[in-house]
Scaffold this active site. Structure first.
Site, PDB file in Angstrom:
ATOM      1  N   HIS A   1       0.831  -1.212   0.000  1.00 40.41           N
ATOM      2  CA  HIS A   1       0.000   0.000   0.000  1.00 40.41           C
ATOM      3  C   HIS A   1       0.860   1.254   0.000  1.00 40.41           C
ATOM      4  CE1 HIS A   1      -4.034   1.762   1.553  1.00 40.41           C
ATOM      5  NE2 HIS A   1      -3.275   2.748   1.140  1.00 40.41           N
TER       6      HIS A   1
ATOM      7  N   HIS B   1      -5.154  -0.871   6.272  1.00 41.62           N
ATOM      8  CA  HIS B   1      -4.911   0.064   7.385  1.00 41.62           C
ATOM      9  C   HIS B   1      -5.922  -0.037   8.522  1.00 41.62           C
ATOM     10  CE1 HIS B   1      -7.764   2.686   5.311  1.00 41.62           C
ATOM     11  NE2 HIS B   1      -6.915   3.052   4.378  1.00 41.62           N
TER      12      HIS B   1
ATOM     13  N   ASN C   1      -5.385   9.551   7.759  1.00 41.61           N
ATOM     14  CA  ASN C   1      -6.654   8.829   7.782  1.00 41.61           C
ATOM     15  C   ASN C   1      -6.401   7.362   7.465  1.00 41.61           C
ATOM     16  OD1 ASN C   1      -9.462   8.514   7.987  1.00 41.61           O
ATOM     17  ND2 ASN C   1      -9.685   8.617   5.763  1.00 41.61           N
TER      18      ASN C   1
ATOM     19  N   ASP D   1       1.453   2.749   3.759  1.00 44.86           N
ATOM     20  CA  ASP D   1       0.464   3.747   3.329  1.00 44.86           C
ATOM     21  C   ASP D   1       1.185   5.068   3.029  1.00 44.86           C
ATOM     22  OD1 ASP D   1      -1.858   5.002   2.600  1.00 44.86           O
ATOM     23  OD2 ASP D   1      -2.862   4.775   4.537  1.00 44.86           O
TER      24      ASP D   1
ATOM     25  N   PHE E   1      -4.493  14.749   4.522  1.00 46.14           N
ATOM     26  CA  PHE E   1      -4.226  13.562   5.335  1.00 46.14           C
ATOM     27  C   PHE E   1      -3.083  12.760   4.718  1.00 46.14           C
ATOM     28  CE2 PHE E   1      -8.707  14.522   6.048  1.00 46.14           C
ATOM     29  CZ  PHE E   1      -8.845  14.337   7.421  1.00 46.14           C
ATOM     30  N   GLY E   2      -2.157  12.296   5.528  1.00 44.67           N
ATOM     31  CA  GLY E   2      -1.163  11.361   5.008  1.00 44.67           C
ATOM     32  C   GLY E   2       0.218  11.552   5.584  1.00 44.67           C
TER      33      GLY E   2
END
Lengths: 310, 434
Positions: B62, B234, B282, B309, B327-328
């Site tokens: 991911h 996740h 998120n 992620d 987000f991230g």
């Protein structure tokens, strides 16, 4: 006392002794407000910028008066709409202000964390949080503490009941922290949809029934209810809110006899409070406004004029 | 090219060997595992790995490589290099690009651009729905034939239950799993942080755990009914792990991964940093109880893979107040060391083998059959290798990253246990060689 703060982002970094020291200073400042000439030269030659991203009358005017009574040079920088619409980031604005020589910036901004962010970006200027989104409004808490402390003598073991939209209120959040530091017990009431899920870290307790919540309370603090919370479906109607949680004379009778009625303003009459209470003998709402100027003078004086280090 | 890795401890995808061995690589394949004498001409490609661990190439199921359409954040070449530098020989690129990877030609685009890149192998995931709009199925069979290794609308759930039901049925024969981003969007609307401590301290809208768990339960029921496997990506909460654990006990074809940041951080980081946008992600960083439960899930086999992620942004996008930031978290180049350092700090709650499995055979099992030879070290198998150095300690300095992302919560943190060499099909794509 050696004063170590140069900025104020939230009250959680302040000790009780520090708050009390500021309160004593505020008392002197309030005396000044009754003099024919309300000006002292404490901040002469200092540049303070009031950077307001949200419309605010009382906080901005209160800060501005405090700055002017202390003889600071004052610039009001108002940004309507969000910063992104304006096209300049908060970071760029911060650096612009610093380049212009601002000694302090008072910031009101809709985003949580914006005051801390601004402080991180500024090397020299002090930062005073005039409200960052739903997060904190520490000068409101200081003026509320000052108002209650003056009337009640001390806050140790006093019961403060806050009713309303706790979750979205920066006022409630900073007050929970500040009054707790001063030894008060904080009880909350209001619809569970407007309540933070975790009260433990604030040391506050929830009482669903507002009549129980205000029982024996020394301070009853009403929060402004925003219409948009109804639009979000957090409660069905303003009328239902008033009938369930609104402060009317019946509710106030359940509190301690001389309980102070407080509200950060502006008041929504017959939503969170009815006129008979807002304008009644126990109301401290106008005293709060007056306290605001004195407390902000003390804050600016200690952090900018005194020996503020941090 | 012939490469000889000497004297390393071999982790074959399941077990960590006790005796040092040599691995001989030739023609992109592992020729021999055992004792090998270096031959003339191999001196330049012989590495003494005494004290190091030789693993199958790590797999990250991911990552967001932002290509096509958001190349200022990352692109496939920079992302592939970053992955290699983080010890990954294979990464799966999420399809929430612009345009989304929702048809065979875009799948082909990612494959081709990956193949012409220097770093890790890049495998494409395709969307479940056309345009990632959640409205109707994308051409899943054509994408599977073109090489898509997962179907996911990641960034969003497939929130229409009837559509997810159809997607699961339709893919049953394709050999490509559906990866669900578990989130009930109505419960998490407007959310910026976890519903709990951080939402209470900040007044920000919180995403409740129920948002994740209710979607996991929905996915489990749909998977059971359709007979099609489902993978939850996740998973961030205790309840989420419990739901997956229960489904596995019932013998259902349900799998899950967890991210490096949910294993290492919790929501106190959000509050303690005074809402630094670096910690905005998120699903949100959750409570320490949730974090502990993810580790339990790792130890007892509930978790099948650890992912990054990796979500890169340009600093100008991320360097704003919390509430305005996207987000991230970018983490490809330090995720392995971050997680293994946390594992060590927790007193090694499971054997090292278990941790390594979650980057190798664990994720490899979830890929289509074509890639079933990844994630293990076997003679004749592809020479995908990650060499881990348990002795090395380094402080994260994103200014040296191959990734275009330079803002990360890991900056300045010191971790131990770093990958020092990454090999993909016999090519050294990353190596700190002495």
């Amino acid at each position: 006392m050696e004063w170590k703060h140069r900025s104020l982002i939230d009250l959680d970094t302040w000790s009780r002794e520090e708050i009390e020291y500021l309160l004593e200073n505020a008392k002197n400042m309030e005396d000044l407000l009754d003099r024919p000439i309300k000006k002292v030269p404490a901040l002469r030659g200092k540049l303070v910028v009031n950077l307001f991203y949200e419309p605010s009358t009382r906080t901005r005017v209160s800060f501005e008066l405090a700055e002017k009574f202390l003889s600071a040079d004052v610039v009001n920088w108002s940004v309507s709409g969000s910063s992104s619409v304006k096209g300049e980031t908060l970071r760029d604005t911060a650096w612009t202000l610093e380049s212009m020589g601002a000694d302090a910036v008072v910031i009101r901004h809709g985003a949580v964390g914006s005051a801390a962010y601004l402080k991180n970006k500024l090397k020299r200027s002090a930062v005073f949080n005039g409200g960052d989104g739903t997060h904190a409004h520490p000068t409101q808490a200081l003026l509320d503490i000052y108002t209650a402390w003056k009337r009640l003598g001390h806050l140790d073991g006093k019961k403060m009941t806050i009713i309303g939209d706790i979750q979205h209120s920066r006022v409630a959040r900073s007050n929970m922290i500040g009054f707790k530091t001063m030894g008060a017990n904080v009880v909350l009431s209001g619809p569970p949809t407007l309540l933070p899920p975790d009260l433990e870290s604030f040391g506050a307790v929830y009482e669903a029934n507002p009549f129980e919540a205000v029982k024996e309370a020394d301070i009853v603090y009403l929060l402004r209810i925003q219409k948009e919370r109804q639009d979000e479906g957090l409660f069905p109607s303003l009328d239902e809110y008033f009938l369930t949680y609104g402060a009317d004379e019946r509710l106030i009778k359940a509190a301690a006899k001389e309980a102070l009625i407080m509200h950060p303003g502006p008041v929504n009459r017959r939503v969170e409070i009815e006129s008979a209470v807002a304008d009644g003998p126990q109301s401290a709402i106008l005293a709060q406004v007056r306290s605001g100027v004195a407390v902000r003078m003390a804050l600016l004086y200690l952090c900018l004029g005194g020996a503020g280090k941090e | 090219m012939t490469i000889l890795l000497r004297n390393g401890l071999i982790f074959d995808g399941e077990k960590l060997g006790e005796k040092a061995k040599d691995v001989l690589i030739e023609g992109g394949k592992i020729q021999k595992v055992g004792e090998t004498q270096p031959q003339r001409g191999m001196e330049n490609h012989t590495y003494d790995l005494d004290g190091k661990i030789v693993c199958p190439g790590f797999i990250d199921l991911h990552v967001h490589l932002r290509d096509p359409g958001q190349e200022w954040r990352e692109d496939i070449p920079s992302g592939a290099l970053a992955a290699a530098a983080g010890g990954f020989s294979t990464v799966v690129a999420m399809p929430n690009t612009d345009p989304p990877i929702d048809c065979a030609s875009l799948v082909q685009y990612v494959m081709n651009r990956g193949m012409s890149s220097q770093g890790a192998r890049v495998l494409p995931a395709g969307t479940v729905t056309k345009g990632r709009s959640g409205e109707r199925l994308a051409e899943l069979a054509k994408m599977a034939a073109a090489g898509a290794v997962f179907f996911t609308d990641d960034g969003s759930p497939v929130w229409k239950s009837g559509l997810l039901h159809k997607a699961l049925l339709y893919t049953r024969n394709l050999g490509v799993r559906i990866m669900e981003h578990p989130e009930d969007l109505d419960l998490s609307r407007g959310a910026q942080v976890n519903w709990g401590y951080s939402s209470s301290r900040s007044g920000l809208k919180g995403s409740p755990v129920s948002s994740e768990v209710s979607d996991i339960h929905r996915g489990i029921h749909l998977s059971e009914e359709t007979g099609s496997p489902v993978h939850f990506t996740h998973v961030s909460s205790k309840k989420g792990i419990e739901a997956v654990r229960l489904a596995k006990r019932q013998g259902l074809s349900v799998t899950a991964d967890v991210t490096c940041h949910h294993l290492v951080l919790d929501e106190s980081a959000v509050v303690d940093s005074r809402y630094d946008s670096l910690f905005k992600v998120n699903p949100p960083l959750r409570s320490s109880t949730d974090r502990d439960a993810l580790w339990e899930g790792i130890c007892d086999g509930t978790v099948d893979a650890i992912i990054t992620d990796h979500a890169p942004y340009h600093s100008d996008e991320k360097d704003v107040p919390f509430q305005e930031a996207p987000f991230g978290i970018a983490s490809l180049e330090c995720a392995v060391a971050a997680v293994l350092t946390e594992w060590n700090n927790r007193g090694k709650p499971c054997p090292l083998e278990r941790m390594l499995y979650l980057w190798t055979a664990g994720p490899a099992r979830l890929l289509p059959k074509k890639w079933s030879n990844l994630g293990k070290i076997r003679e004749g198998g592809p020479a995908d290798i990650t060499v881990l150095d348990p002795g090395i300690e380094k402080t994260v300095d994103p200014s040296l990253w191959r990734s275009k992302a330079k803002m990360t919560p890991w900056k300045g943190r010191t971790f131990a246990n770093w990958p020092i060499m990454t090999i993909v099909e016999g090519r050294i794509v990353f190596g700190e060689t002495e």
